[in-house]
Structure formats: C-alpha cells, structure tokens
Motif scaffolding. Structure first.
Motif, PDB file in Angstrom:
ATOM      1  N   SER A  97     -16.173 -41.066  -5.544  1.00  0.00           N
ATOM      2  CA  SER A  97     -15.697 -42.440  -5.599  1.00  0.00           C
ATOM      3  C   SER A  97     -16.734 -43.402  -5.026  1.00  0.00           C
ATOM      4  O   SER A  97     -16.973 -44.497  -5.581  1.00  0.00           O
ATOM      5  N   ILE A  98     -17.382 -43.012  -3.925  1.00  0.00           N
ATOM      6  CA  ILE A  98     -18.422 -43.855  -3.324  1.00  0.00           C
ATOM      7  C   ILE A  98     -19.609 -43.978  -4.260  1.00  0.00           C
ATOM      8  O   ILE A  98     -20.203 -45.053  -4.407  1.00  0.00           O
ATOM      9  N   ALA A  99     -19.968 -42.880  -4.931  1.00  0.00           N
ATOM     10  CA  ALA A  99     -21.089 -42.905  -5.879  1.00  0.00           C
ATOM     11  C   ALA A  99     -20.824 -43.890  -7.002  1.00  0.00           C
ATOM     12  O   ALA A  99     -21.703 -44.683  -7.384  1.00  0.00           O
ATOM     13  N   VAL A 100     -19.615 -43.876  -7.533  1.00  0.00           N
ATOM     14  CA  VAL A 100     -19.256 -44.791  -8.620  1.00  0.00           C
ATOM     15  C   VAL A 100     -19.283 -46.242  -8.133  1.00  0.00           C
ATOM     16  O   VAL A 100     -19.828 -47.128  -8.796  1.00  0.00           O
ATOM     17  N   ALA A 101     -18.715 -46.481  -6.942  1.00  0.00           N
ATOM     18  CA  ALA A 101     -18.642 -47.844  -6.415  1.00  0.00           C
ATOM     19  C   ALA A 101     -20.014 -48.400  -6.045  1.00  0.00           C
ATOM     20  O   ALA A 101     -20.223 -49.613  -6.065  1.00  0.00           O
ATOM     21  N   SER A 102     -20.963 -47.526  -5.714  1.00  0.00           N
ATOM     22  CA  SER A 102     -22.278 -47.970  -5.231  1.00  0.00           C
ATOM     23  C   SER A 102     -23.348 -47.986  -6.311  1.00  0.00           C
ATOM     24  O   SER A 102     -24.482 -48.388  -6.051  1.00  0.00           O
ATOM     25  N   GLY A 103     -22.988 -47.547  -7.514  1.00  0.00           N
ATOM     26  CA  GLY A 103     -23.992 -47.399  -8.561  1.00  0.00           C
ATOM     27  C   GLY A 103     -24.767 -48.656  -8.880  1.00  0.00           C
ATOM     28  O   GLY A 103     -25.976 -48.605  -9.155  1.00  0.00           O
ATOM     29  N   SER A 104     -24.112 -49.814  -8.815  1.00  0.00           N
ATOM     30  CA  SER A 104     -24.789 -51.070  -9.168  1.00  0.00           C
ATOM     31  C   SER A 104     -25.545 -51.680  -7.999  1.00  0.00           C
ATOM     32  O   SER A 104     -26.281 -52.660  -8.174  1.00  0.00           O
ATOM     33  N   SER A 105     -25.372 -51.130  -6.798  1.00  0.00           N
ATOM     34  CA  SER A 105     -25.991 -51.710  -5.599  1.00  0.00           C
ATOM     35  C   SER A 105     -27.288 -51.030  -5.196  1.00  0.00           C
ATOM     36  O   SER A 105     -28.026 -51.551  -4.358  1.00  0.00           O
ATOM     37  N   TYR A 106     -27.558 -49.860  -5.771  1.00  0.00           N
ATOM     38  CA  TYR A 106     -28.739 -49.089  -5.400  1.00  0.00           C
ATOM     39  C   TYR A 106     -29.550 -48.737  -6.643  1.00  0.00           C
ATOM     40  O   TYR A 106     -28.997 -48.551  -7.733  1.00  0.00           O
ATOM     41  N   GLY A 107     -30.842 -48.616  -6.434  1.00  0.00           N
ATOM     42  CA  GLY A 107     -31.705 -48.242  -7.543  1.00  0.00           C
ATOM     43  C   GLY A 107     -31.508 -46.807  -7.967  1.00  0.00           C
ATOM     44  O   GLY A 107     -31.708 -46.450  -9.137  1.00  0.00           O
ATOM     45  N   GLU A 108     -31.077 -45.964  -7.020  1.00  0.00           N
ATOM     46  CA  GLU A 108     -30.872 -44.551  -7.310  1.00  0.00           C
ATOM     47  C   GLU A 108     -29.799 -44.000  -6.380  1.00  0.00           C
ATOM     48  O   GLU A 108     -29.806 -44.277  -5.183  1.00  0.00           O
ATOM     49  N   VAL A 109     -28.866 -43.237  -6.950  1.00  0.00           N
ATOM     50  CA  VAL A 109     -27.817 -42.592  -6.168  1.00  0.00           C
ATOM     51  C   VAL A 109     -27.963 -41.083  -6.324  1.00  0.00           C
ATOM     52  O   VAL A 109     -28.007 -40.569  -7.445  1.00  0.00           O
ATOM     53  N   VAL A 110     -28.056 -40.384  -5.188  1.00  0.00           N
ATOM     54  CA  VAL A 110     -28.226 -38.933  -5.175  1.00  0.00           C
ATOM     55  C   VAL A 110     -27.055 -38.316  -4.422  1.00  0.00           C
ATOM     56  O   VAL A 110     -26.759 -38.717  -3.287  1.00  0.00           O
ATOM     57  N   ILE A 111     -26.379 -37.371  -5.051  1.00  0.00           N
ATOM     58  CA  ILE A 111     -25.284 -36.663  -4.391  1.00  0.00           C
ATOM     59  C   ILE A 111     -25.741 -35.251  -4.038  1.00  0.00           C
ATOM     60  O   ILE A 111     -26.273 -34.532  -4.883  1.00  0.00           O
ATOM     61  N   VAL A 112     -25.521 -34.877  -2.793  1.00  0.00           N
ATOM     62  CA  VAL A 112     -25.895 -33.557  -2.292  1.00  0.00           C
ATOM     63  C   VAL A 112     -24.641 -32.710  -2.163  1.00  0.00           C
ATOM     64  O   VAL A 112     -23.675 -33.102  -1.496  1.00  0.00           O
ATOM     65  N   THR A 113     -24.638 -31.547  -2.800  1.00  0.00           N
ATOM     66  CA  THR A 113     -23.459 -30.695  -2.777  1.00  0.00           C
ATOM     67  C   THR A 113     -23.858 -29.234  -2.845  1.00  0.00           C
ATOM     68  O   THR A 113     -24.980 -28.903  -3.245  1.00  0.00           O
ATOM     69  N   ARG A 114     -22.926 -28.357  -2.469  1.00  0.00           N
ATOM     70  CA  ARG A 114     -23.192 -26.919  -2.521  1.00  0.00           C
ATOM     71  C   ARG A 114     -23.042 -26.356  -3.924  1.00  0.00           C
ATOM     72  O   ARG A 114     -23.519 -25.269  -4.211  1.00  0.00           O
ATOM     73  N   ASN A 115     -22.382 -27.102  -4.803  1.00  0.00           N
ATOM     74  CA  ASN A 115     -22.166 -26.617  -6.161  1.00  0.00           C
ATOM     75  C   ASN A 115     -22.518 -27.712  -7.166  1.00  0.00           C
ATOM     76  O   ASN A 115     -21.627 -28.356  -7.738  1.00  0.00           O
ATOM     77  N   PRO A 116     -23.818 -27.941  -7.414  1.00  0.00           N
ATOM     78  CA  PRO A 116     -24.233 -29.030  -8.304  1.00  0.00           C
ATOM     79  C   PRO A 116     -23.682 -28.921  -9.719  1.00  0.00           C
ATOM     80  O   PRO A 116     -23.311 -29.926 -10.324  1.00  0.00           O
ATOM     81  N   THR A 117     -23.612 -27.704 -10.269  1.00  0.00           N
ATOM     82  CA  THR A 117     -23.152 -27.534 -11.650  1.00  0.00           C
ATOM     83  C   THR A 117     -21.718 -28.001 -11.821  1.00  0.00           C
ATOM     84  O   THR A 117     -21.396 -28.751 -12.756  1.00  0.00           O
ATOM     85  N   ARG A 118     -20.840 -27.591 -10.927  1.00  0.00           N
ATOM     86  CA  ARG A 118     -19.442 -27.988 -11.020  1.00  0.00           C
ATOM     87  C   ARG A 118     -19.291 -29.496 -10.851  1.00  0.00           C
ATOM     88  O   ARG A 118     -18.506 -30.135 -11.566  1.00  0.00           O
ATOM     89  N   LEU A 119     -20.045 -30.097  -9.922  1.00  0.00           N
ATOM     90  CA  LEU A 119     -19.954 -31.534  -9.689  1.00  0.00           C
ATOM     91  C   LEU A 119     -20.462 -32.324 -10.897  1.00  0.00           C
ATOM     92  O   LEU A 119     -19.881 -33.357 -11.263  1.00  0.00           O
ATOM     93  N   ARG A 120     -21.532 -31.855 -11.518  1.00  0.00           N
ATOM     94  CA  ARG A 120     -22.042 -32.552 -12.709  1.00  0.00           C
ATOM     95  C   ARG A 120     -20.972 -32.614 -13.789  1.00  0.00           C
ATOM     96  O   ARG A 120     -20.810 -33.639 -14.460  1.00  0.00           O
ATOM     97  N   ARG A 121     -20.251 -31.511 -13.986  1.00  0.00           N
ATOM     98  CA  ARG A 121     -19.179 -31.501 -14.988  1.00  0.00           C
ATOM     99  C   ARG A 121     -18.092 -32.509 -14.632  1.00  0.00           C
ATOM    100  O   ARG A 121     -17.567 -33.219 -15.498  1.00  0.00           O
ATOM    101  N   SER A 122     -17.741 -32.593 -13.356  1.00  0.00           N
ATOM    102  CA  SER A 122     -16.713 -33.519 -12.918  1.00  0.00           C
ATOM    103  C   SER A 122     -17.148 -34.965 -13.132  1.00  0.00           C
ATOM    104  O   SER A 122     -16.365 -35.804 -13.589  1.00  0.00           O
ATOM    105  N   LEU A 123     -18.404 -35.264 -12.820  1.00  0.00           N
ATOM    106  CA  LEU A 123     -18.913 -36.625 -12.966  1.00  0.00           C
ATOM    107  C   LEU A 123     -18.984 -37.040 -14.434  1.00  0.00           C
ATOM    108  O   LEU A 123     -18.685 -38.185 -14.782  1.00  0.00           O
ATOM    109  N   ILE A 124     -19.372 -36.122 -15.282  1.00  0.00           N
ATOM    110  CA  ILE A 124     -19.438 -36.418 -16.721  1.00  0.00           C
ATOM    111  C   ILE A 124     -18.042 -36.760 -17.247  1.00  0.00           C
ATOM    112  O   ILE A 124     -17.865 -37.683 -18.050  1.00  0.00           O
ATOM    113  N   ALA A 125     -17.043 -36.043 -16.766  1.00  0.00           N
ATOM    114  CA  ALA A 125     -15.672 -36.248 -17.238  1.00  0.00           C
ATOM    115  C   ALA A 125     -15.143 -37.628 -16.882  1.00  0.00           C
ATOM    116  O   ALA A 125     -14.307 -38.185 -17.597  1.00  0.00           O
TER     117      ALA A 125
END
Length: 275
Positions: A133-161
């Motif tokens: 939710s923070i990533a979505v809300a901050s997308g227009s305020s930063y030049g680049e948003v990076v999310i750090v997680t233990r399971n990048p593959t699963r998170l990428r699928r969630s974000l795409i959805a």
C-alpha cells in the motif's frame, strides 16, 4: 483462525482449553463467548480498534484470515457474521481515515518541505499489504521505489494483480538491496515482521547506510535499537498523536460504529451473513 494484522496477532478457536500454535499468545488475555468474540472480530475488521482508526488494510486482512476457515464450523460462522457487521458498519458510519498508514510518509515530507530538490529513491522493507500500500501511495513522489522482501517472486505476482496500469516498484532481496541500492540518497520505510539473523543483518546494512534520508518504521517493535536523527518509529515523536488529531472526526464515528456492532449482536435476531 489465526489473525495477523499490521499490529495485532490473535488466535480464534472453538476449544476453550486449546493452546495457541503461536507460543507468544499462550498466557495472553482471552475473550470467551460467541457474542463477545464476534463483536471483537467485527470491530477489528471495521477498523475501530486499529492504531489508525478505520485503516483500509485491516478489513482485507481479516477477510483473508477467515477464508482459510471452514464455512460450516463455529469459527466460520463467527467470521461470516463479523465480516458482514464490519462491512455494514464501515458503510453506515463512514469509517475511513483522513490520514491512513500509507499517507504518513507523504504528509511528513510535505510538512518538512522535503518535496523539492533531487528526486529520491524509496526503499520499503517488507512485502505484506502495508508495504504494498505504501509503495502504491508513494509511486508518484519518488523517482524509484524498491521493495525488499524474502519472497520476490510471490510479491511480484501480487503487485501485478493490483497494478491497474500503474508503474511497478522494483522487487528484490535484502542482500541485493544492501549491495546495489544504497549507493544514492534514499528514504526508507520499514514494514516487516520477524526474520532470521541473516535477513536482519542485511536489513540493518540498509537501515544504517550513510545515504538514508528519512527512515519511518511501522514495525510493532522498533527495528533500530538506537534512534537516529532521521529515524522515526510510528509511535514516536508524537506521530500517532498528530495522526489521531487529523483523524478526530473519524474517531467519533468509530465509537458509534463499535457500539452499533455490539448492539446488533446483543439485541437482534437478524442473521448477519456476507452479502
């Protein structure tokens, strides 16, 4: 049913003498009785017991927890009734915060005149609903948003959805972020739960980088043992008092919503179900 929200861990069971599978909960306070338990769960889902009253995430967190419970079980019945009451209460009393968790970083930047100057990178530690939710809300305020997680593959699928055409944050591991994304000035959001020692070491390397600008920690327990000038925990330096003041009109309505949920269970024969 195991319920894990941003700042709450609870275990719901049909057996009064059952031990929680979460060791930390054994010996914690307990609530008994279908009406009392349903009222509590409904009030949690409605957001009236949240740190930020009416937060948008908690309803979905309760919903996902309940979907893992058998519908024809006693807990399934409690869950269905609680969700139906919470949904009605949120609508009836307009339970929605003026400033939510995902808004705090942006409001702080505006309040401190940090919106001008070089566009920074934002690193978010955590892959749950709050971090997303923070990533979505901050997308227009930063030049680049990076999310750090233990399971990048699963998170990428969630974000795409949930993208809806919005630019996607970059998702990576803690080790890669510590090595490749701390070379330039960045702001930091910490929204993670417990982790193993190796993961925590990599996260510490990010949090203690010389290039950290503002660091905002949403974790239930402060991530950094020693506060730095730019490090703020969600409960520190009057942040929650300030957010509560902005959300005061919602708090008044939330008190009525909490009482309404309890009243429906105590005095009504209506069968509340998910519509």
């Amino acid at each position: 049913m195991f319920l894990h929200t941003c700042h709450r861990i609870e275990w719901y069971t049909e057996k009064a003498d059952a031990y929680s599978p979460i060791a930390e909960l054994n010996g914690a306070s307990e609530i008994f009785g279908r009406i009392n338990v349903t009222a509590r769960l409904g009030q949690i889902a409605a957001g009236v017991k949240s740190l930020i009253v009416g937060d948008h995430l908690v309803f979905q967190q309760v919903l996902e927890s309940g979907h893992r419970v058998a519908e024809n079980s006693a807990i399934g019945s409690v869950f269905s009734t609680a969700i139906a009451l919470a949904s009605e209460a949120r609508h009836r009393f307009d339970i929605a915060p003026i400033v939510d968790y995902s808004d705090i970083l942006g409001v702080l930047r505006v309040a401190n005149n940090e919106t001008s100057g070089p566009v920074k990178r934002l690193i978010i530690i955590g892959g749950g609903m709050l971090a997303q939710s923070i990533a979505v809300a901050s997308g227009s305020s930063y030049g680049e948003v990076v999310i750090v997680t233990r399971n990048p593959t699963r998170l990428r699928r969630s974000l795409i959805a949930r993208a809806n055409g919005r630019p996607q944050p970059f998702v990576t591991t803690a080790r890669n972020a510590a090595e490749a994304y701390t070379d330039l000035p960045f702001d930091l959001v910490i929204a993670t739960t417990s982790a193993n020692e190796t993961y925590l070491n990599n996260l510490s390397a990010i949090a203690n980088s010389a290039n950290v600008g503002r660091a905002l920690d949403y974790s239930a327990t402060p991530f950094l043992p020693v506060a730095t000038p730019n490090y703020l925990h969600i409960s520190s330096d009057g942040i929650m008092q300030w957010v509560s003041e902005l959300n005061r009109p919602v708090q008044v309505r939330a008190a009525y919503a909490a009482a309404w949920i309890a009243e429906q269970l105590a005095h009504s024969n209506r069968k509340w179900v998910i519509s």
